[in-house]
Design a protein around this motif. Structure first.
Motif, PDB file in Angstrom:
ATOM      1  N   ASN A 116       1.913   0.643  -4.532  1.00  0.00           N
ATOM      2  CA  ASN A 116       0.787   1.350  -5.147  1.00  0.00           C
ATOM      3  C   ASN A 116       1.114   2.795  -5.468  1.00  0.00           C
ATOM      4  O   ASN A 116       0.638   3.354  -6.460  1.00  0.00           O
ATOM      5  CB  ASN A 116      -0.436   1.277  -4.226  1.00  0.00           C
ATOM      6  CG  ASN A 116      -1.013  -0.129  -4.142  1.00  0.00           C
ATOM      7  OD1 ASN A 116      -0.704  -0.984  -4.962  1.00  0.00           O
ATOM      8  ND2 ASN A 116      -1.855  -0.372  -3.149  1.00  0.00           N
ATOM      9  N   ARG A 117       1.920   3.419  -4.638  1.00  0.00           N
ATOM     10  CA  ARG A 117       2.249   4.829  -4.840  1.00  0.00           C
ATOM     11  C   ARG A 117       3.287   5.051  -5.936  1.00  0.00           C
ATOM     12  O   ARG A 117       3.467   6.176  -6.403  1.00  0.00           O
ATOM     13  CB  ARG A 117       2.755   5.441  -3.526  1.00  0.00           C
ATOM     14  CG  ARG A 117       1.686   5.499  -2.430  1.00  0.00           C
ATOM     15  CD  ARG A 117       2.235   6.081  -1.150  1.00  0.00           C
ATOM     16  NE  ARG A 117       1.212   6.126  -0.097  1.00  0.00           N
ATOM     17  CZ  ARG A 117       1.426   6.583   1.137  1.00  0.00           C
ATOM     18  NH1 ARG A 117       2.634   7.039   1.469  1.00  0.00           N
ATOM     19  NH2 ARG A 117       0.461   6.574   2.036  1.00  0.00           N
ATOM     20  N   LYS A 118       3.975   3.997  -6.337  1.00  0.00           N
ATOM     21  CA  LYS A 118       5.051   4.144  -7.323  1.00  0.00           C
ATOM     22  C   LYS A 118       4.700   3.542  -8.681  1.00  0.00           C
ATOM     23  O   LYS A 118       5.574   3.394  -9.538  1.00  0.00           O
ATOM     24  CB  LYS A 118       6.341   3.512  -6.786  1.00  0.00           C
ATOM     25  CG  LYS A 118       6.879   4.224  -5.546  1.00  0.00           C
ATOM     26  CD  LYS A 118       8.215   3.648  -5.096  1.00  0.00           C
ATOM     27  CE  LYS A 118       8.775   4.433  -3.905  1.00  0.00           C
ATOM     28  NZ  LYS A 118      10.097   3.928  -3.477  1.00  0.00           N
ATOM     29  N   LYS A 175       0.816  -1.217   0.000  1.00  0.00           N
ATOM     30  CA  LYS A 175       0.000   0.000   0.000  1.00  0.00           C
ATOM     31  C   LYS A 175       0.851   1.269   0.000  1.00  0.00           C
ATOM     32  O   LYS A 175       0.541   2.226  -0.719  1.00  0.00           O
ATOM     33  CB  LYS A 175      -0.932   0.005   1.215  1.00  0.00           C
ATOM     34  CG  LYS A 175      -1.974  -1.105   1.201  1.00  0.00           C
ATOM     35  CD  LYS A 175      -2.784  -1.110   2.500  1.00  0.00           C
ATOM     36  CE  LYS A 175      -3.784  -2.239   2.528  1.00  0.00           C
ATOM     37  NZ  LYS A 175      -4.541  -2.287   3.814  1.00  0.00           N
ATOM     38  N   THR A 176       1.904   1.284   0.799  1.00  0.00           N
ATOM     39  CA  THR A 176       2.676   2.525   0.968  1.00  0.00           C
ATOM     40  C   THR A 176       3.778   2.711  -0.065  1.00  0.00           C
ATOM     41  O   THR A 176       4.214   3.838  -0.315  1.00  0.00           O
ATOM     42  CB  THR A 176       3.308   2.571   2.368  1.00  0.00           C
ATOM     43  OG1 THR A 176       4.183   1.446   2.548  1.00  0.00           O
ATOM     44  CG2 THR A 176       2.235   2.540   3.446  1.00  0.00           C
TER      45      THR A 176
END
Length: 498
Positions: free
Chosen positions: A134-136, A130-131
């Motif tokens: 997904n953010r990349k 999630k951290t």
């Protein structure tokens, strides 16, 4: 899933053990007397039959008790099945110490025995998904596309212009494995044939081991696992392949701490080492193996069905190509382009709707007696699940639900962009990735990989089925799991631009 001989032996042993524990299971069924049973009133006979697949009995129960709980037996327990927005909301919002999605997953996949006790007890890699992952994804998209393009080129470079039979699941697993491992461990290991082959075999072995263990009562799992799993051997072999990369990363970290300017890899292995709670090679390796398992078991299987659907309906090649060519021409192979591939997204979502990897999702273990708002009580120790396949074929939710309509989810968008139509969006009527706070955290990366692979295939190849092949992909069921027939072939050739 495993040989007929070994399956028959296990079933005979299971039948004997079932008789030993019949009394406590009978008492459990009495506590569930307010919940109707789907199928035969002979629970043991029904449980044995359910080993060969549950989609039929679940569909029967859903048709009869829709929007109300019903139950089906396993060899040693009961699964209470719930559908409808109201009941699913009650399940997804229940506290984790009462209904546990983690414990449900652990039990059905036997995580403690196939991937390790620590992975089962502390799935902290979910938070890293999630951290970090997904953010990349915007940064990772060109890298994913590069690996997919290279892999397809290597696999089919000698294709020529004629039609060639391709074993669909084998081919798709290879492409998914390469793309996924590019994210997980980076170059050059993601292209190491020994690592890739090991990962594919590990995923298959884990599913087979879990299925065999499930033939025995829970108190015997630790003992039976010694005979039916090779977790120690798997981890040992994986360390041989992954260990040098882990040690190289540790060396890079030491150099950075000493003040040296060094390029730091940006992949899941590095995120685990930077943000995880484990430092031993074996522990880190088991986390990576859990990611490999998920990519092979779920991502590859569902994508293979979509590719088969495309071969069965080649009339959709042209509209999909027009979309892919247009957005790539404008944005390149970027996340912005992938996000604009609405038809590709809809095609995949429709394929997932008709061909899920499991007849049940959102499986929770009841840790404390759970009471629905209508007063019905589910006792501690049972499981609760949602009938994804049955819901996906509900004519009240989908127009002509048994028809394959790959542009079904494009039309509601109209001239605007409706986020709710995306394949990664969560709702009570589309459950491929689950629903609620415990929905699959890796669905965004899985969607990017699937969409990119399908888009690359569409833009580079023609597909069709062999003469006489069924329009729908053949499947193999075992319990709640549904897998595409591994022998299924399609015909492929390089795209004709005539």
């Amino acid at each position: 899933m495993f040989s007929n001989a070994s399956q028959e032996v296990c079933l005979l042993v299971s039948a004997g053990l079932a008789g030993i524990i019949a009394v406590p299971l009978f008492l459990q069924s009495r506590k569930l007397s307010a919940i109707p049973t789907a199928g035969s009133t002979n629970a043991w006979g029904s449980a044995i039959k359910n080993l060969k697949g549950t989609s039929g009995i679940i569909q029967e129960g859903y048709n009869k008790y829709k929007n109300a709980p019903f139950k089906i037996p396993t060899l040693y327990n009961w699964i209470v099945i719930v559908g409808g927005t109201k009941l699913l909301d009650e399940v997804r919002t229940a506290p984790d110490d009462q209904l546990s999605a983690v414990e449900g997953t652990n039990d059905f996949f036997k995580i403690a025995f196939t991937m390790g006790q620590q992975v089962a007890n502390d799935p902290y890699h979910f938070s890293i998904i999630k951290t970090q992952l997904n953010r990349k994804l915007a940064t990772l998209c060109p890298i994913i596309e590069d690996e997919i393009s290279v892999t397809l080129s290597e696999m089919f470079s000698s294709q020529g212009d004629g039609w060639k039979p391709v074993v669909a699941l084998t081919a798709i697993r290879k492409v998914v494995a390469r793309a996924s491992n590019r994210i997980f461990v980076g170059l050059p290991l993601c292209r190491n044939p020994d690592w890739l082959e090991f990962g594919l075999q590990y995923a298959v072995d884990s599913m087979v081991s879990a299925a065999k263990i499930d033939l025995f009562p829970r108190f015997m799992w630790p003992l039976i696992a010694n005979f039916f799993t090779s977790t120690g051997n798997h981890v040992g072999r994986a360390i041989e392949l992954l260990g040098p990369t882990i040690r190289e990363r540790q060396n890079i970290a030491d150099r950075v701490r000493s003040g040296e300017v060094v390029d730091i890899p940006d992949d899941f292995l590095q995120w685990l080492m930077d943000n995880g709670t484990e430092s031993a090679e074996g522990e880190i390796t088991q986390r990576i193996l859990s990611m490999v398992f998920a990519s092979v078991h779920a991502t590859a299987s569902t994508l293979m069905r979509a590719v088969y659907d495309l071969a069965a309906h080649p009339e959709y090649l042209e509209p999909l190509r027009e979309e892919v060519d247009a957005v790539v021409r404008q944005d390149g192979w970027t996340k912005a382009a992938i996000d604009k591939m609405y038809k590709i997204d809809s095609f995949l979502k429709e394929s997932h709707r008709l061909g899920g990897a499991s007849s049940l999702v959102m499986i929770h273990k009841v840790l404390k007696d759970f009471t629905f708002t209508d007063g019905r009580v589910i006792p501690r120790g049972c499981y609760i699940g949602a009938p994804s396949c049955a819901i996906h074929h509900d004519e009240e939710l989908y127009e002509k639900p048994d028809n394959f309509d790959p542009l079904r989810f494009v039309r509601p968008r109209g001239d605007g962009y409706d986020m709710k139509q995306q394949m990664v969006s969560l709702s009570s009527d589309f459950l491929t990735f689950g629903h609620g706070k415990h929905a699959c955290p890796g669905r965004f990366a899985a969607a990017v990989i699937q969409k990119t692979i399908l888009a690359r295939i569409v833009s580079s190849y023609d597909l069709k089925l062999e003469d006489g092949a069924p329009v729908s992909c053949k499947t193999v069921e075992f319990g709640i799991f549904i897998n595409p027939d591994p022998t299924t072939t399609i015909l492929l050739r390089k795209r004709s631009f005539v």
